[in-house]
Design a protein around this motif. Sequence first.
Motif, PDB file in Angstrom:
ATOM      1  N   ALA A  49       0.874  -1.400  -0.050  1.00  0.00           N
ATOM      2  CA  ALA A  49       0.105   0.226  -0.070  1.00  0.00           C
ATOM      3  C   ALA A  49       0.935   1.113  -0.022  1.00  0.00           C
ATOM      4  CB  ALA A  49      -0.850  -0.008   1.144  1.00  0.00           C
ATOM      5  N   LEU A  50       1.899   1.243   0.729  1.00  0.00           N
ATOM      6  CA  LEU A  50       2.962   2.440   0.772  1.00  0.00           C
ATOM      7  C   LEU A  50       3.524   2.675  -0.559  1.00  0.00           C
ATOM      8  CD1 LEU A  50       4.297   1.981   4.635  1.00  0.00           C
ATOM      9  CD2 LEU A  50       2.504   3.616   3.566  1.00  0.00           C
ATOM     10  N   ASP A  51       3.886   1.348  -0.919  1.00  0.00           N
ATOM     11  CA  ASP A  51       4.370   1.550  -2.496  1.00  0.00           C
ATOM     12  C   ASP A  51       3.477   2.305  -3.365  1.00  0.00           C
ATOM     13  OD1 ASP A  51       6.931   0.395  -1.823  1.00  0.00           O
ATOM     14  OD2 ASP A  51       6.340  -1.618  -2.387  1.00  0.00           O
ATOM     15  N   ARG A  52       2.347   1.946  -3.555  1.00  0.00           N
ATOM     16  CA  ARG A  52       1.217   2.472  -4.385  1.00  0.00           C
ATOM     17  C   ARG A  52       1.328   3.707  -4.045  1.00  0.00           C
ATOM     18  NH1 ARG A  52      -1.249  -2.758  -3.487  1.00  0.00           N
ATOM     19  NH2 ARG A  52      -2.675  -1.683  -1.828  1.00  0.00           N
ATOM     20  N   LEU A  53       1.527   4.342  -2.798  1.00  0.00           N
ATOM     21  CA  LEU A  53       1.335   5.883  -2.672  1.00  0.00           C
ATOM     22  C   LEU A  53       2.518   6.580  -2.675  1.00  0.00           C
ATOM     23  CD1 LEU A  53      -0.717   5.510   0.881  1.00  0.00           C
ATOM     24  CD2 LEU A  53      -1.463   6.105  -1.465  1.00  0.00           C
ATOM     25  N   GLY A  54       4.046   5.755  -2.840  1.00  0.00           N
ATOM     26  CA  GLY A  54       5.191   6.386  -3.179  1.00  0.00           C
ATOM     27  C   GLY A  54       5.685   6.778  -1.979  1.00  0.00           C
ATOM     28  N   LEU A  55       5.335   6.164  -0.971  1.00  0.00           N
ATOM     29  CA  LEU A  55       6.229   6.540   0.405  1.00  0.00           C
ATOM     30  C   LEU A  55       7.107   5.397   0.786  1.00  0.00           C
ATOM     31  CD1 LEU A  55       2.881   7.348   2.312  1.00  0.00           C
ATOM     32  CD2 LEU A  55       4.384   8.919   1.322  1.00  0.00           C
ATOM     33  N   ASP A  56       8.162   5.984   1.332  1.00  0.00           N
ATOM     34  CA  ASP A  56       9.501   5.273   1.769  1.00  0.00           C
ATOM     35  C   ASP A  56       9.172   4.379   3.113  1.00  0.00           C
ATOM     36  OD1 ASP A  56      11.761   3.989   1.443  1.00  0.00           O
ATOM     37  OD2 ASP A  56      12.948   5.839   1.710  1.00  0.00           O
ATOM     38  N   TYR A  57       9.721   3.303   3.360  1.00  0.00           N
ATOM     39  CA  TYR A  57       9.702   2.646   4.591  1.00  0.00           C
ATOM     40  C   TYR A  57      11.057   1.734   4.836  1.00  0.00           C
ATOM     41  CZ  TYR A  57       8.075  -0.793   1.522  1.00  0.00           C
ATOM     42  OH  TYR A  57       7.880  -1.719   0.419  1.00  0.00           O
ATOM     43  N   GLU A  58      11.382   1.581   6.047  1.00  0.00           N
ATOM     44  CA  GLU A  58      12.220   0.388   6.223  1.00  0.00           C
ATOM     45  C   GLU A  58      11.675  -0.379   7.314  1.00  0.00           C
ATOM     46  OE1 GLU A  58      15.795   2.288   7.588  1.00  0.00           O
ATOM     47  OE2 GLU A  58      16.348   3.421   5.650  1.00  0.00           O
ATOM     48  N   VAL A  59      12.436  -1.643   7.334  1.00  0.00           N
ATOM     49  CA  VAL A  59      11.881  -2.870   8.391  1.00  0.00           C
ATOM     50  C   VAL A  59      13.202  -2.877   9.456  1.00  0.00           C
ATOM     51  CG1 VAL A  59      11.486  -5.103   8.551  1.00  0.00           C
ATOM     52  CG2 VAL A  59      10.394  -3.629   6.613  1.00  0.00           C
ATOM     53  N   CYS A  60      12.664  -2.830  10.513  1.00  0.00           N
ATOM     54  CA  CYS A  60      13.743  -3.147  11.605  1.00  0.00           C
ATOM     55  C   CYS A  60      13.313  -4.687  12.306  1.00  0.00           C
ATOM     56  CB  CYS A  60      13.665  -2.072  12.826  1.00  0.00           C
ATOM     57  SG  CYS A  60      14.652  -2.448  14.358  1.00  0.00           S
ATOM     58  N   PRO A  61      14.243  -5.509  12.145  1.00  0.00           N
ATOM     59  CA  PRO A  61      13.728  -6.992  12.281  1.00  0.00           C
ATOM     60  C   PRO A  61      13.862  -6.992  14.015  1.00  0.00           C
ATOM     61  CG  PRO A  61      15.981  -6.975  11.911  1.00  0.00           C
ATOM     62  CD  PRO A  61      15.453  -5.502  11.609  1.00  0.00           C
ATOM     63  N   GLY A  62      13.174  -8.153  14.572  1.00  0.00           N
ATOM     64  CA  GLY A  62      12.993  -8.358  16.126  1.00  0.00           C
ATOM     65  C   GLY A  62      13.009  -9.742  16.285  1.00  0.00           C
ATOM     66  N   VAL A  63      13.008  -9.885  17.563  1.00  0.00           N
ATOM     67  CA  VAL A  63      13.210 -11.190  18.002  1.00  0.00           C
ATOM     68  C   VAL A  63      11.901 -12.056  18.100  1.00  0.00           C
ATOM     69  CG1 VAL A  63      13.759 -12.904  20.160  1.00  0.00           C
ATOM     70  CG2 VAL A  63      15.022 -10.645  19.749  1.00  0.00           C
ATOM     71  N   SER A  64      11.825 -13.061  17.183  1.00  0.00           N
ATOM     72  CA  SER A  64      10.330 -13.791  17.153  1.00  0.00           C
ATOM     73  C   SER A  64      10.128 -14.510  18.257  1.00  0.00           C
ATOM     74  CB  SER A  64      10.489 -14.532  15.724  1.00  0.00           C
ATOM     75  OG  SER A  64       9.543 -15.576  15.767  1.00  0.00           O
ATOM     76  N   SER A  65       8.765 -15.072  18.333  1.00  0.00           N
ATOM     77  CA  SER A  65       8.220 -15.403  19.533  1.00  0.00           C
ATOM     78  C   SER A  65       8.844 -16.937  19.782  1.00  0.00           C
ATOM     79  CB  SER A  65       6.987 -15.527  19.645  1.00  0.00           C
ATOM     80  OG  SER A  65       6.384 -16.115  18.588  1.00  0.00           O
ATOM     81  N   PHE A  66       9.029 -17.481  18.349  1.00  0.00           N
ATOM     82  CA  PHE A  66       9.675 -18.942  18.410  1.00  0.00           C
ATOM     83  C   PHE A  66      10.972 -19.060  18.831  1.00  0.00           C
ATOM     84  CE2 PHE A  66      11.738 -17.750  14.285  1.00  0.00           C
ATOM     85  CZ  PHE A  66      12.872 -18.703  14.366  1.00  0.00           C
ATOM     86  N   CYS A  67      11.900 -17.779  18.979  1.00  0.00           N
ATOM     87  CA  CYS A  67      13.169 -17.767  19.539  1.00  0.00           C
ATOM     88  C   CYS A  67      12.860 -17.482  21.198  1.00  0.00           C
ATOM     89  CB  CYS A  67      13.908 -16.763  18.825  1.00  0.00           C
ATOM     90  SG  CYS A  67      14.346 -16.756  17.218  1.00  0.00           S
ATOM     91  N   GLY A  68      11.780 -16.765  21.390  1.00  0.00           N
ATOM     92  CA  GLY A  68      11.591 -16.556  22.927  1.00  0.00           C
ATOM     93  C   GLY A  68      11.073 -17.890  23.444  1.00  0.00           C
ATOM     94  N   ALA A  69      10.442 -18.759  22.722  1.00  0.00           N
ATOM     95  CA  ALA A  69       9.940 -20.137  23.382  1.00  0.00           C
ATOM     96  C   ALA A  69      10.991 -20.907  23.410  1.00  0.00           C
ATOM     97  CB  ALA A  69       8.793 -20.543  22.147  1.00  0.00           C
ATOM     98  N   ALA A  70      12.078 -20.848  22.447  1.00  0.00           N
ATOM     99  CA  ALA A  70      13.208 -21.715  22.753  1.00  0.00           C
ATOM    100  C   ALA A  70      14.084 -21.272  23.957  1.00  0.00           C
ATOM    101  CB  ALA A  70      14.137 -21.961  21.435  1.00  0.00           C
ATOM    102  N   ALA A  71      14.197 -20.215  24.239  1.00  0.00           N
ATOM    103  CA  ALA A  71      14.983 -19.624  25.406  1.00  0.00           C
ATOM    104  C   ALA A  71      14.102 -20.053  26.761  1.00  0.00           C
ATOM    105  CB  ALA A  71      14.993 -18.036  25.347  1.00  0.00           C
ATOM    106  N   ALA A  72      12.923 -19.824  26.727  1.00  0.00           N
ATOM    107  CA  ALA A  72      12.161 -20.080  27.894  1.00  0.00           C
ATOM    108  C   ALA A  72      12.088 -21.752  28.116  1.00  0.00           C
ATOM    109  CB  ALA A  72      10.404 -19.936  27.523  1.00  0.00           C
TER     110      ALA A  72
END
Length: 251
Positions: free
Chosen positions: A95-118
Amino acid sequence: MIYFVGAGAGAPDLITVRGARLLGEADVIVYAGSLVNPALLDYKKRGCAVYDSARMTLEEVIAVMAPAARAGQTVVRLHTGDPCVYGAHREQMDALDRLGLDYEVCPGVSSFCGAAAALRAEYTLPNVSQTVILTRMEGRTPVPESERIEALAAHGATMVVFLSAGQLEKLSQRLLAGGYAPDTPAAIVYKATWPDERIVHTTVAGLAEAGARAGITKTALITVGGFLGEEYDRSRLYDPSFATGFREASR
């Protein structure tokens, strides 16, 4: 600029350093209130506008983010875990591409990693499993026929099942139909890394009973496989007899 930020598995201090910085710089935050720990909003600055996307449609989310970005404001779209796993952020980016707006993605720790830690577990144990399957049962969102639980279970690999805690009886039946033995270890991890985290150890055959006894019907991951057992081979990487580019074999 619009930033899609992974909030991490739950605990507010498990967000990345970059994610925390972006939250602190944001003029507008749109967060998944049904899943993201609200304690993460403590990173925001005074005067930041906050919207809970649990009560919004895709169109309403874009209608908040787009004008703010065009006005030169910093926008953070805060997703649970990492946006790339069941984050529904592709449609927002399109949707943002269609509007010509820029964006970036900042990754995070997925819950499947949190589950393994737990669980204090390693999903990829030598001679047990070297593959991790992330999947879900079908609900309002369908699952391709070739990715049904039975087909994936036939691999016997480590499996982490999202968004399925309310269907444990069906999940158990399908895992068994796919080839997991009834006594294959399994664990239900409720709200991994949150203060009220809970872990229920069980087996594939016992999933439904264990979930009912614990009263867990949502916000939980189901992990399945021999990685939860006691048997595995030692890693060759740290074996004295194994040479690497950094270490000679000692015998």
